[in-house]
Design an enzyme around this catalytic site. Structure first.
Site, PDB file in Angstrom:
ATOM      1  N   GLY A  46       0.864  -1.175   0.000  1.00  0.00           N
ATOM      2  CA  GLY A  46       0.000   0.000   0.000  1.00  0.00           C
ATOM      3  C   GLY A  46       0.893   1.214   0.000  1.00  0.00           C
ATOM      4  N   GLU A  47       0.596   2.189   0.844  1.00  0.00           N
ATOM      5  CA  GLU A  47       1.482   3.350   1.010  1.00  0.00           C
ATOM      6  C   GLU A  47       2.032   3.345   2.428  1.00  0.00           C
ATOM      7  OE1 GLU A  47       2.224   4.604  -2.488  1.00  0.00           O
ATOM      8  OE2 GLU A  47       3.043   5.608  -0.723  1.00  0.00           O
ATOM      9  N   SER A  48       3.316   3.159   2.546  1.00  0.00           N
ATOM     10  CA  SER A  48       3.917   3.032   3.874  1.00  0.00           C
ATOM     11  C   SER A  48       3.674   4.291   4.716  1.00  0.00           C
ATOM     12  CB  SER A  48       5.411   2.731   3.767  1.00  0.00           C
ATOM     13  OG  SER A  48       6.047   3.647   2.908  1.00  0.00           O
ATOM     14  N   CYS A  78       6.268  -5.480   0.558  1.00  0.00           N
ATOM     15  CA  CYS A  78       6.320  -4.193  -0.146  1.00  0.00           C
ATOM     16  C   CYS A  78       6.259  -3.026   0.860  1.00  0.00           C
ATOM     17  CB  CYS A  78       5.228  -4.130  -1.194  1.00  0.00           C
ATOM     18  SG  CYS A  78       5.645  -3.007  -2.521  1.00  0.00           S
ATOM     19  N   ARG A 105      12.857   3.195  -0.683  1.00  0.00           N
ATOM     20  CA  ARG A 105      11.478   3.288  -1.191  1.00  0.00           C
ATOM     21  C   ARG A 105      11.463   3.572  -2.687  1.00  0.00           C
ATOM     22  NH1 ARG A 105       7.525   7.428   1.256  1.00  0.00           N
ATOM     23  NH2 ARG A 105       6.044   6.253   0.026  1.00  0.00           N
ATOM     24  N   ILE A 132       5.476  -3.948  -7.519  1.00  0.00           N
ATOM     25  CA  ILE A 132       4.720  -2.726  -7.815  1.00  0.00           C
ATOM     26  C   ILE A 132       5.357  -1.561  -7.042  1.00  0.00           C
ATOM     27  CG2 ILE A 132       2.458  -1.591  -7.779  1.00  0.00           C
ATOM     28  CD1 ILE A 132       1.237  -4.460  -7.567  1.00  0.00           C
ATOM     29  N   ARG A 133       6.006  -0.663  -7.751  1.00  0.00           N
ATOM     30  CA  ARG A 133       6.725   0.459  -7.099  1.00  0.00           C
ATOM     31  C   ARG A 133       7.445  -0.041  -5.851  1.00  0.00           C
ATOM     32  NH1 ARG A 133       4.463   5.264  -5.287  1.00  0.00           N
ATOM     33  NH2 ARG A 133       2.553   4.194  -4.744  1.00  0.00           N
ATOM     34  N   HIS A 168       4.717  -8.738  -4.198  1.00  0.00           N
ATOM     35  CA  HIS A 168       3.359  -9.032  -3.710  1.00  0.00           C
ATOM     36  C   HIS A 168       2.992 -10.490  -4.002  1.00  0.00           C
ATOM     37  CE1 HIS A 168       1.665  -4.876  -3.134  1.00  0.00           C
ATOM     38  NE2 HIS A 168       2.759  -4.589  -3.816  1.00  0.00           N
ATOM     39  N   GLU A 170       0.399 -12.063  -2.972  1.00  0.00           N
ATOM     40  CA  GLU A 170      -1.057 -12.268  -2.865  1.00  0.00           C
ATOM     41  C   GLU A 170      -1.767 -12.032  -4.194  1.00  0.00           C
ATOM     42  OE1 GLU A 170       0.671  -9.783  -1.972  1.00  0.00           O
ATOM     43  OE2 GLU A 170      -0.398  -7.917  -2.341  1.00  0.00           O
TER      44      GLU A 170
HETATM   45  N1  GLN Z   1       5.704   2.672  -2.935  1.00  0.00           N
HETATM   46  C1  GLN Z   1       4.996   2.229  -1.784  1.00  0.00           C
HETATM   47  C2  GLN Z   1       5.572   2.850  -0.518  1.00  0.00           C
HETATM   48  O1  GLN Z   1       6.590   3.459  -0.554  1.00  0.00           O
HETATM   49  C3  GLN Z   1       5.027   0.724  -1.695  1.00  0.00           C
HETATM   50  C4  GLN Z   1       4.326   0.138  -2.884  1.00  0.00           C
HETATM   51  C5  GLN Z   1       3.594  -1.122  -2.584  1.00  0.00           C
HETATM   52  O2  GLN Z   1       3.367  -1.475  -1.441  1.00  0.00           O
HETATM   53  N2  GLN Z   1       3.156  -1.774  -3.632  1.00  0.00           N
HETATM   54  O3  GLN Z   1       4.998   2.752   0.511  1.00  0.00           O
END
Ligand code: GLN
Length: 189
Positions: A46-48, A78, A105, A132-133, A168, A170
């Site tokens: 998600g977004e940390s 992630c 990150r 993913i990113r 990921h 999942e």
């Molecule tokens: N870029 C997100 C972060 O810095 C992590 C991306 C993800 O969890 N898929 O939190």
């Protein structure tokens, strides 16, 4: 045994579905009481930054850190890996600081640069991984076991009760990494 998935933000539903497909009792965790019902916790992608703010607000940051330091199993994927790392080199210093790794990150690029790769994971085998990113693991301490690499960089690792992956698991329908984590919980119990 009940496995928790931190349900504050991110793709926690996919983790819950994967766990349920393994016929494991699973629940989303948003409060300290819910955390205390579980024997292990997955922190999803998600977004940390967002997840960390919500963890502070709910008291889960301190509660989880205390439990994990006493052996409670945690799997960070992630954004979840960023939250459990000892050091986040291109952001603030650290959050939970549970595993001796340094991560960067968004090191694998922006959303458009997300990719899939075949990994050879120790004790799991060949695994198609979705990035993913994703954060990159830049440093691994002596007590950390590397479980998988991609382009010679670690992408999955473990230190005792703490498991991390930059990808990921999942999203692929392959349940073997969740099974690996369930086995960690069974050994701890
Ligand atoms: N870029 C997100 C972060 O810095 C992590 C991306 C993800 O969890 N898929 O939190």
């Amino acid at each position: 045994m009940k496995v928790g998935v931190l349900g504050l933000q991110g793709d926690f539903r996919e983790h819950l579905q994967t766990l349920q497909s393994l016929e494991v009792e699973a629940r989303d965790v948003r409060t300290i009481d819910q955390l205390n019902e579980t024997q292990g916790l997955i922190i999803p992608g998600g977004e940390s930054t967002t997840i960390s703010l919500l963890m502070e607000r709910t008291g889960l940051m301190d509660a989880l850190q205390k439990k994990a330091r006493e052996g409670f199993p945690v799997y960070g994927t992630c954004a979840g890996m960023i939250l459990v790392a000892k050091e986040v080199t291109n952001y603030r210093k650290s959050y939970l600081s549970l595993i001796d790794i340094s991560v960067r990150r968004n090191a694998y690029g922006r959303q458009v640069d997300s990719f899939e790769a075949d990994l050879n994971i120790k004790s799991v085998g060949l695994f198609r991984a979705v990035f993913i990113r994703a954060p990159q693991i830049e440093r691994v301490g002596a007590k950390v076991e590397i479980l998988a690499e991609h382009n010679s960089l670690p992408v999955m690792a473990r230190q005792k009760n703490i498991l991390v992956s930059s990808f990921h698991p999942e999203l692929t329908g392959d349940t073997r990494i969740h099974e690996y984590f369930i086995n960690m919980i069974k050994k701890e119990a």
